[in-house]
Write an enzyme that holds these catalytic residues in place. Structure first.
Site, PDB file in Angstrom:
ATOM      1  N   GLU A   1     -15.651  48.007 -25.322  1.00  0.00           N
ATOM      2  CA  GLU A   1     -16.825  48.805 -25.001  1.00  0.00           C
ATOM      3  C   GLU A   1     -16.524  50.294 -25.170  1.00  0.00           C
ATOM      4  OE1 GLU A   1     -19.442  45.951 -22.149  1.00  0.00           O
ATOM      5  OE2 GLU A   1     -18.071  47.316 -21.118  1.00  0.00           O
TER       6      GLU A   1
ATOM      7  N   CYS B   1      -6.876  45.216 -19.909  1.00  0.00           N
ATOM      8  CA  CYS B   1      -5.863  46.127 -19.365  1.00  0.00           C
ATOM      9  C   CYS B   1      -4.853  45.310 -18.588  1.00  0.00           C
ATOM     10  CB  CYS B   1      -6.510  47.174 -18.450  1.00  0.00           C
ATOM     11  SG  CYS B   1      -5.338  48.430 -17.847  1.00  0.00           S
TER      12      CYS B   1
ATOM     13  N   ASN C   1     -18.128  52.396  -8.527  1.00  0.00           N
ATOM     14  CA  ASN C   1     -19.188  51.674  -9.216  1.00  0.00           C
ATOM     15  C   ASN C   1     -18.957  50.184  -9.041  1.00  0.00           C
ATOM     16  OD1 ASN C   1     -20.604  53.972 -10.415  1.00  0.00           O
ATOM     17  ND2 ASN C   1     -18.690  54.277 -11.531  1.00  0.00           N
TER      18      ASN C   1
ATOM     19  N   CYS D   1      -5.534  47.514 -11.743  1.00  0.00           N
ATOM     20  CA  CYS D   1      -5.935  48.349 -10.613  1.00  0.00           C
ATOM     21  C   CYS D   1      -7.006  47.620  -9.825  1.00  0.00           C
ATOM     22  CB  CYS D   1      -6.443  49.704 -11.099  1.00  0.00           C
ATOM     23  SG  CYS D   1      -5.154  50.706 -11.891  1.00  0.00           S
TER      24      CYS D   1
ATOM     25  N   CYS E   1     -17.896  54.575 -14.845  1.00  0.00           N
ATOM     26  CA  CYS E   1     -16.449  54.525 -14.649  1.00  0.00           C
ATOM     27  C   CYS E   1     -16.052  53.275 -13.873  1.00  0.00           C
ATOM     28  CB  CYS E   1     -16.011  55.786 -13.893  1.00  0.00           C
ATOM     29  SG  CYS E   1     -14.249  55.869 -13.588  1.00  0.00           S
TER      30      CYS E   1
ATOM     31  N   CYS F   1     -11.057  48.104 -10.458  1.00  0.00           N
ATOM     32  CA  CYS F   1     -11.506  48.294 -11.839  1.00  0.00           C
ATOM     33  C   CYS F   1     -11.906  46.965 -12.463  1.00  0.00           C
ATOM     34  CB  CYS F   1     -10.397  48.942 -12.664  1.00  0.00           C
ATOM     35  SG  CYS F   1     -10.852  49.244 -14.381  1.00  0.00           S
TER      36      CYS F   1
ATOM     37  N   CYS G   1     -16.557  58.047 -24.477  1.00  0.00           N
ATOM     38  CA  CYS G   1     -15.491  57.385 -23.723  1.00  0.00           C
ATOM     39  C   CYS G   1     -14.943  56.250 -24.581  1.00  0.00           C
ATOM     40  CB  CYS G   1     -16.046  56.863 -22.403  1.00  0.00           C
ATOM     41  SG  CYS G   1     -14.809  56.068 -21.343  1.00  0.00           S
TER      42      CYS G   1
END
Length: 387
Positions: free
Chosen positions: A91, A111, A321, A115, A364, A118, A104
């Site tokens: 994305e 990943c 978010n 974290c 984010c 996230c 972005c």
């Protein structure tokens, strides 16, 4: 098999053309066509010799990404899901603002860092993106936004003015490919972006913060999210390998002036000349997602002041978010305001990031894409949720 010209920075493109008997100036022409004009058809590159165009048709391609889906938020934020093969999609998000447009960019499929807050980390990890897949996001976005030569025909202003490596993945664990893509972004024959307008965000890969400072210093943002090791170990697991003391020392080194011994301008690997003076900014941006009852209390703000005493910095507070089964909630606006005021009262520059694109999961921490997960992390989380 034809080579993808999006994989090459200027020196690499020069080497490729030399291997087929072409002079160095052809690389500058070709880079301008590919990146500045966004051209993929060699027949349209009219200032190249016909013989070179014919040879490029057989030996090279400009292989940009393919669009899987597109979403546009109520605030004008646009999100593209781009195909990177084998069932994977990344994305890329464009955030328009008055006088600027920020892209972005993702650096990995998924990943590996996991974290806690996230959505990307919950998707697991497949692989690093190639140079072509990283810079291809900027190449694609410029074309998708309808620009001919980087600028809005109505105003003459550049549509994409800033690039942030804050999409899917940890940029500094895909170091070589990310740095090559950064050099293309900075090159005047390609996108000509200022080093101040290109930002790499890292969760704290300490050795590669030092490498970035030496090889391609751009603006640095660090995903901090906690003011002490105990809490950061929980939220940002890479902290267990490189704890705060090591991370802050690397941040201090990053913003130090490091002139060349002779004080003369030197050619960078991107072909651009600058006087080596360390980072393009004299501060590091610390990103801090605000999690209700977790890291948003007055004592956390006071602990951040000690960090600000150690490292020239500004803080960017980020409203959390939400995504399904995250286990976290967004801090209330008044809590965020008081937290910010504590830092401001101590003279520390502190901003609160405006949430953009959350109605299309483009804000984010919300990017998820499509990840053919090699880690089975997503499967594990689903089991935990059902339990």
């Amino acid at each position: 098999m034809p080579v993808n010209l999006l994989d090459f920075d200027l020196p690499q493109l020069t080497d490729f053309l030399a291997s087929i008997g072409e002079k160095p100036f052809r690389a500058r022409q070709l880079m301008r066509w590919v990146h500045h004009f966004g051209e993929s058809d060699f027949a349209c590159m009219t200032d190249l010799a016909k013989s070179l165009r014919a040879r490029l048709e057989h030996e090279a391609v400009v292989g940009g990404p393919k669009l899987l889906s597109e979403s546009t938020a109520a605030d004008g934020t646009r999100k593209w899901l781009l195909d990177v093969g084998a069932g994977n999609g990344i994305e890329t998000v464009f955030i328009p603002e008055t006088g600027r447009g920020t892209l972005c960019v993702s650096s990995q499929v998924g990943c590996a860092l996991e974290c806690a807050f996230c959505a990307t980390g919950r998707q697991g990890f497949n692989r690093n993106l190639s140079v072509a897949e990283i810079i291809g996001q900027l190449w694609w976005a410029n074309r998708a936004l309808g620009r001919d030569a980087h600028s809005d025909p109505a105003t003459g202003d550049r549509i994409i003015t800033n690039v942030v490596m804050m999409g899917m993945g940890e940029p500094l664990t895909n170091f070589d490919n990310v740095v090559t893509a950064l050099r293309i972004m900075l090159n005047d024959y390609a996108y000509g972006l200022s080093r101040r307008r290109v930002t790499v965000s890292t969760s704290g890969i300490v050795p590669n913060i030092d490498r970035l400072r030496e090889e391609c210093p751009v603006a640095l943002a660090v995903s901090l999210h906690a003011p002490n090791d105990a809490l950061r170990d929980r939220l940002v697991p890479i902290n267990r390998k490189w704890p705060l003391a090591q991370l802050l020392a690397a941040c201090r080194r990053y913003v130090e002036a490091i002139p060349y011994e002779d004080g003369q301008d030197q050619a960078s690997p991107s072909g651009v000349k600058w006087k080596r003076l360390g980072a393009p900014r004299d501060f590091v941006t610390f990103e801090y997602v605000m999690l209700a009852g977790v890291n948003d209390q007055p004592q956390h703000a006071r602990e951040l002041l000690a960090i600000a005493d150690e490292v020239p910095c500004k803080f960017n507070l980020i409203p959390f978010n939400p995504f399904p089964h995250s286990g976290f909630e967004r801090s209330q606006p008044e809590i965020v305001r008081r937290f910010q005021q504590t830092l401001l009262d101590a003279g520390v520059v502190t901003t609160v990031r405006r949430t953009r694109g959350d109605d299309i999961d483009g804000a984010c921490g919300q990017l998820a894409g499509r990840v053919n997960d090699r880690t089975r992390r997503r499967e594990r989380h689903e089991v935990e949720v059902r339990a």
